[in-house]
Write a protein that holds these residues in place. Sequence first.
Motif, PDB file in Angstrom:
ATOM      1  N   SER A 150      60.998  25.959  36.933  1.00  0.00           N
ATOM      2  CA  SER A 150      59.918  25.127  36.424  1.00  0.00           C
ATOM      3  C   SER A 150      58.803  25.944  35.797  1.00  0.00           C
ATOM      4  O   SER A 150      58.304  25.613  34.716  1.00  0.00           O
ATOM      5  N   LEU A 154      57.740  25.902  31.753  1.00  0.00           N
ATOM      6  CA  LEU A 154      56.534  25.094  31.542  1.00  0.00           C
ATOM      7  C   LEU A 154      55.839  25.393  30.211  1.00  0.00           C
ATOM      8  O   LEU A 154      55.509  24.446  29.474  1.00  0.00           O
ATOM      9  N   SER A 157      57.817  23.842  27.399  1.00  0.00           N
ATOM     10  CA  SER A 157      57.760  22.383  27.467  1.00  0.00           C
ATOM     11  C   SER A 157      56.410  21.864  26.963  1.00  0.00           C
ATOM     12  O   SER A 157      56.350  20.875  26.231  1.00  0.00           O
ATOM     13  N   GLN A 158      55.330  22.523  27.344  1.00  0.00           N
ATOM     14  CA  GLN A 158      54.001  22.110  26.891  1.00  0.00           C
ATOM     15  C   GLN A 158      53.890  22.191  25.370  1.00  0.00           C
ATOM     16  O   GLN A 158      53.387  21.276  24.718  1.00  0.00           O
ATOM     17  N   LYS A 185      56.074  17.451  32.482  1.00  0.00           N
ATOM     18  CA  LYS A 185      56.744  17.593  33.777  1.00  0.00           C
ATOM     19  C   LYS A 185      58.121  16.938  33.765  1.00  0.00           C
ATOM     20  O   LYS A 185      59.090  17.476  34.315  1.00  0.00           O
ATOM     21  N   ASP A 189      61.547  18.876  34.641  1.00  0.00           N
ATOM     22  CA  ASP A 189      62.391  18.399  35.740  1.00  0.00           C
ATOM     23  C   ASP A 189      63.792  18.031  35.249  1.00  0.00           C
ATOM     24  O   ASP A 189      64.797  18.296  35.928  1.00  0.00           O
TER      25      ASP A 189
END
Length: 304
Positions: A150, A154, A157-158, A185, A189
């Motif tokens: 994760s 992150l 993904s952001q 998130k 996930d």
Amino acid sequence: MGRVLRVPRGGLKHLSSLEILHGFEHAIRPLFLPGPRNKPQQPARDLTKHLMDHEGVLLMPDVMSHLYTRVEKHTFATPQSRRKCWGILLPDMSPTPGTSITLEVKPKWLAQSPNAPPGAIRCRTCAMHVSVPKKRDNYICPLQLLHGNSSSLLPWSQATVSEQFDSNTGKEARPSPAVIAALVKALVDYLTISDGLALLQHLLNLQSSLDPRGVLCRPKSNAEAFDHNLRLAMTLRDCSMFIKVAYDKAGVTGIESKLGDLDFKSAEKIVDWMDKERGLLLDGSYTKGVKEGPVCWLQRGLGV
């Protein structure tokens, strides 16, 4: 209708719709159906929900004539407006401003090339970025996409989620910071503990089992089975993973993914694949200094 229409361009190197449909149904789709546990190419459960349903549709000359006027000149290799043509209906994964976003991820090579040299410090995909520099906005090493946790996924993904709204000129369609955080998130996930991870792991298993030796180890005789499996592996290395995330003012309401660009590769491409692999070895793209090209997952612990 919730679907998009795909029409062949008609060039000599372009597959016809019927060829695409046949390859999808007989070569690609069976790989995502559950099979015996002793067959690494088959998943333990049905993963066909991640495939785009392909429905053939016969387009009459007047339809083709209309389509011919709606595209840029020379899009079609031949004037198709005077004849019938088979098209393909696919599910529409387009985003809907204010209710969903769609992210396109290219899984590429989820395992190192079997022909990579000892001491390689980057994977096959990252090596290609060294050999042929490309735009790297939001690029992520395929091995990191598969093996990352994760925290490591992150930042990517952001940036990926934010890009969906930065390009949207309508400010009214931009959700609250809390909803954007929920989208970020949900994507992380999905790729680390949910269906997205299971799909990536299956693609890894397929690529590795179908091409365990590498294109440079092609046998000189009786290569039919080798060629067939290699074409399948390369098809799965060139697909796109479309992830659609639905949301409302309260947060994420659903997430799904579909694989696109699964046209079964032609045997005519094998020579080109061999040339590319030899080129990567000759120019040292696998082993050049870490400052060249994108950061590869293999470079963990090397001070980068």
